[in-house]
Design an enzyme around this catalytic site. Structure first.
Site, PDB file in Angstrom:
ATOM      1  N   LYS A 189      24.828 -22.598  21.877  1.00 12.11           N
ATOM      2  CA  LYS A 189      25.842 -21.905  20.452  1.00 12.11           C
ATOM      3  C   LYS A 189      26.240 -22.617  19.681  1.00 12.11           C
ATOM      4  O   LYS A 189      26.780 -21.963  18.358  1.00 12.11           O
ATOM      5  CB  LYS A 189      26.550 -21.362  21.657  1.00 12.11           C
ATOM      6  N   LYS A 216      16.599 -12.321  15.492  1.00 10.46           N
ATOM      7  CA  LYS A 216      16.727 -12.635  16.263  1.00 10.46           C
ATOM      8  C   LYS A 216      16.227 -12.280  17.724  1.00 10.46           C
ATOM      9  O   LYS A 216      16.182 -12.830  19.059  1.00 10.46           O
ATOM     10  CB  LYS A 216      17.499 -11.277  16.300  1.00 10.46           C
ATOM     11  N   ASN A 261       5.645  -7.831   9.173  1.00 12.84           N
ATOM     12  CA  ASN A 261       5.577  -9.056  10.147  1.00 12.84           C
ATOM     13  C   ASN A 261       5.145  -9.719  10.900  1.00 12.84           C
ATOM     14  O   ASN A 261       3.448  -9.371  10.877  1.00 12.84           O
ATOM     15  CB  ASN A 261       6.361  -8.364  11.233  1.00 12.84           C
ATOM     16  N   GLY A 262       4.517 -10.964  10.776  1.00 15.86           N
ATOM     17  CA  GLY A 262       3.791 -12.159  11.364  1.00 15.86           C
ATOM     18  C   GLY A 262       3.369 -12.628  10.942  1.00 15.86           C
ATOM     19  O   GLY A 262       3.415 -13.701   9.497  1.00 15.86           O
ATOM     20  N   CYS A 305      11.389 -10.445  11.058  1.00 17.61           N
ATOM     21  CA  CYS A 305      11.335  -9.903   9.890  1.00 17.61           C
ATOM     22  C   CYS A 305      11.393  -8.241  10.426  1.00 17.61           C
ATOM     23  O   CYS A 305      11.149  -7.810  11.613  1.00 17.61           O
ATOM     24  CB  CYS A 305      10.073  -9.913   9.239  1.00 17.61           C
ATOM     25  N   GLU A 324      24.078 -23.384  17.221  1.00 18.55           N
ATOM     26  CA  GLU A 324      23.198 -21.772  16.470  1.00 18.55           C
ATOM     27  C   GLU A 324      24.281 -21.475  15.137  1.00 18.55           C
ATOM     28  O   GLU A 324      23.892 -20.744  13.930  1.00 18.55           O
ATOM     29  CB  GLU A 324      22.537 -20.957  16.796  1.00 18.55           C
ATOM     30  N   ARG A 381      17.801  -9.094  12.498  1.00 17.58           N
ATOM     31  CA  ARG A 381      17.109 -10.342  13.298  1.00 17.58           C
ATOM     32  C   ARG A 381      16.603 -11.406  12.757  1.00 17.58           C
ATOM     33  O   ARG A 381      16.147 -12.282  12.996  1.00 17.58           O
ATOM     34  CB  ARG A 381      15.600  -9.041  12.720  1.00 17.58           C
ATOM     35  N   TRP A 402      11.130 -13.090   6.591  1.00 17.02           N
ATOM     36  CA  TRP A 402      12.397 -14.199   7.039  1.00 17.02           C
ATOM     37  C   TRP A 402      10.992 -15.048   6.953  1.00 17.02           C
ATOM     38  O   TRP A 402       9.792 -14.810   7.451  1.00 17.02           O
ATOM     39  CB  TRP A 402      12.266 -14.606   9.077  1.00 17.02           C
ATOM     40  N   HIS A 454      23.547 -42.763  30.572  1.00 15.69           N
ATOM     41  CA  HIS A 454      21.505 -43.657  30.490  1.00 15.69           C
ATOM     42  C   HIS A 454      21.658 -43.242  28.967  1.00 15.69           C
ATOM     43  O   HIS A 454      20.290 -43.218  28.017  1.00 15.69           O
ATOM     44  CB  HIS A 454      20.410 -42.844  31.355  1.00 15.69           C
ATOM     45  N   GLU A 485      23.630 -24.406  26.950  1.00 14.64           N
ATOM     46  CA  GLU A 485      23.977 -23.153  26.437  1.00 14.64           C
ATOM     47  C   GLU A 485      24.595 -23.205  25.616  1.00 14.64           C
ATOM     48  O   GLU A 485      24.735 -22.870  24.404  1.00 14.64           O
ATOM     49  CB  GLU A 485      23.941 -22.014  27.571  1.00 14.64           C
TER      50      GLU A 485
END
Length: 607
Positions: A483, A602, A98-99, A2, A486, A27, A74, A502, A479
């Site tokens: 990506k 973010k 925030n939090g 946030c 995301e 963010r 958020w 496997h 990664e």
């Protein structure tokens, strides 16, 4: 996560708040709102979705006043909705937060027993009503704030605005970052210095447990127990052009193309003037006496640590552990007083990484951070903070921060190899020379963008995508899959190439693209065998290799992307770029929100 902005200005606050919130869009958020005080009256506007919706609401119903607070939310407690959006107002109190308030249920129960009613599902509304209750009990605002803050458990950054008070903000910080900006007869508050950059470059960061009484004349800062404390005011130099896209369509695209420059800057920062030795600018480490290195991070930064594990073990002969920050302290790892703990975080505020750092502090030989924000909490609480020098990264999906993290970790591994006598002078110099060539090779890799874009269009049509790599290419496969997930919302998985048979091979059919990272190195022949297993089952192999590798792989490859030849040790830094471009162009083709993908933030400042 946030975003918070607060203004005690000499001009109308609403436009300043909106501009500050726009600088915090990166963010991630799902709703936004602002509140102001005008002629003693508290009023607010809130909207779902992007800030343009809040901007439209302000056109139809303007907010006047030179004091105000703003927020991009958020969602944690309570679904995304206008009702749950901040600021929350109760009586004479407005608050942004925030939090997470961990004890809000018990506080809410006590307040309901006193006759207070709630309109939302959020933990934040409890904070507003608790402050209101203390004021209605007869406490002055300052004392009501002290009582409210002391009652809260969890992580929070809070800014309060009060009806009838046009020259007062109260801010508090525990676990979530918060900064005070100093102007000329004006004062500001923000969760990010970037939000305040157009207003001031003079910043004071609140420390853990601090709260502040802010007027246009300045800020009185107190610790958790209410004792006055002094915090340094810093002059922050931010490149405001970093918050502009320039000629690029998206921030992510811009940041991908910035990598040759910023990675070159990061490498140069850690080289001696002659370019032959690794230097640690702000301190030193005793790698010779270390018995182990532990690397801790979240998300993309964790994959940078996974690459670095290979480097520390192969270059320095130093045993290396890697841990996901959110799991690290809960497994109660044995700690050695001779070990070095390294914490990697772009923002330097990642809640899980910060908690892991605090868990080991005082129990290991040294706490080192690899961060992009040197004024961050993680940097300040480390024995040694190493900047990655990526510049402001706006896109939620990390690109240039990842490769700059790799550059700094590579330099650190080289230093460790020299200190421990694991590298001959000749081998050390050869590796330094190879590292210095990487930025130029990145430029050559970016020249392959059109080939990558065409492949990405086909990949974007798939339902499942596999990424494979061996050795240090395995973390790049992870990664690459992250990506793609995301920003394109495609299902993707990364695997070590040898793990294909496997289990994952059961997924292979003609509809499944398999992206293979395979420079022509000592492991190449084994990777080719895995590719043959895919092709035998009609899977579509997208091979990312150098010219020798593409030639040797032979027929049957669906598509090939040819990168310049590079030292296999540092190949992960180069091969990260086509992984990023593949995800980027797949997302563009699907029409998703590349810079602000759904549900993501973010900087994750809550557990």
């Amino acid at each position: 996560m946030c975003g918070i902005v607060g203004v005690l200005g000499n001009h109308e606050a609403a436009p300043m708040l909106l501009d500050g919130l726009k600088r915090l869009e990166y963010r991630g958020y799902d709703s936004a709102g602002i509140a102001t005080v005008q002629a003693g009256r508290l009023d607010r506007r809130r909207a779902m979705g992007k800030l343009v919706n809040l901007s439209d609401a302000l056109v139809h119903e303007p907010l006047r006043g030179r004091a105000g607070i703003g927020h991009t939310r958020w969602a944690t407690h309570g679904a995304p909705s206008t009702t749950n959006a901040h600021p929350h107002v109760s009586g004479p109190v407005a608050v942004v937060h925030n939090g997470i308030i961990e004890n809000f249920r018990s506080l809410r129960s006590d307040l309901e027993a006193r006759g207070y009613s709630f309109e939302t599902e959020t933990d934040t509304e409890t904070v507003a009503i608790l402050m209101r209750a203390h004021i209605e009990d007869g406490l002055p605002v300052r004392d009501a704030a002290a009582e409210t803050i002391r009652a809260l458990e969890g992580a929070f950054a809070l800014v309060f605005l009060f009806e009838g008070e046009e020259d007062l903000l109260i801010a508090a910080r525990k676990g979530s970052p918060l900064a005070i900006g100093h102007g000329d007869g004006e004062m500001f508050v923000g969760s990010d210095a970037l939000a305040l950059a157009p207003m001031t470059d003079r910043i004071t960061y609140l420390e853990e447990g601090d709260w502040a009484i802010i007027t246009r004349a300045g800020a009185e800062i107190l610790d958790f127990d209410g004792h006055p404390v002094s915090r340094e005011m810093q002059v922050i130099h931010l490149d405001l052009s970093a918050a502009e896209k320039g000629r690029y369509r998206h921030y992510m695209e811009k940041e991908i193309h910035e990598q040759p420059t910023v990675v070159g800057n990061a490498i140069a920062h850690y080289l001696s003037g002659e370019g032959t030795d690794i230097r640690l600018p702000d301190g030193d480490l005793d790698f010779a006496g270390a018995d182990r290195i532990t690397l801790v991070a979240c998300g993309t930064a964790f994959y940078a640590c996974a690459v670095a594990k290979y480097w520390f073990e192969q270059i320095a002969g130093l045993p290396a552990d890697i841990d996901i920050a959110s799991e690290y302290r809960y497994r109660e790892p044995p700690l050695s007083s001779k070990s070095i703990a390294v914490f990697v975080s772009q923002s330097g505020e990642t809640a899980d990484t910060l908690a892991a750092l605090r868990h080991v502090r005082g129990k290991v030989a040294a706490v080192v951070s690899v961060v992009n924000v040197t004024t961050s909490t993680i940097a300040r609480e480390s024995d040694l903070a190493l900047p990655i020098l990526a510049g402001t990264e706006i896109g939620v999906a990390s690109t240039k921060a990842f490769t700059c993290q790799l550059a700094v970790l590579a330099a650190l591994a080289l230093r460790a190899g020299t200190d421990r006598g694991h590298l001959t002078p000749e081998r050390h110099q050869a590796l330094v020379d190879s590292l210095r060539r990487v930025p130029g090779q990145m430029n050559a890799a970016l020249a392959q963008e059109e080939t990558i874009r065409q492949a990405a269009i086909r990949v974007s049509e798939a339902h499942d995508v596999l990424f494979l790599g061996r050795g240090p290419m395995f973390p790049i496969a992870l990664e690459g899959a992250l990506k793609l997930k995301e920003i394109s919302y495609l299902h993707a998985e990364g695997y070590a190439s040898g793990e294909l048979k496997h289990g994952p091979i059961a997924l292979i059919d003609k509809k499944v693209p398999v992206v293979v990272f395979a420079p022509r190195d000592a492991l190449f022949d084994k990777t080719v065998s895995n590719m043959q297993e895919v092709m035998a089952r009609k899977g579509k192999v997208l091979l990312i290799s150098d010219a020798a590798g593409v030639t040797e792989a032979g027929d049957g490859v669906w598509r090939a992307i040819t990168l310049p030849e590079t030292d296999p040790v540092f190949a992960p830094m180069l091969y990260a770029l086509p992984a990023q471009l593949l995800a980027y162009h797949a997302a563009v083709n699907k029409g998703t929100d590349v810079d602000q993908p759904r549900n993501l933030a973010k900087s994750v400042t809550v557990e």
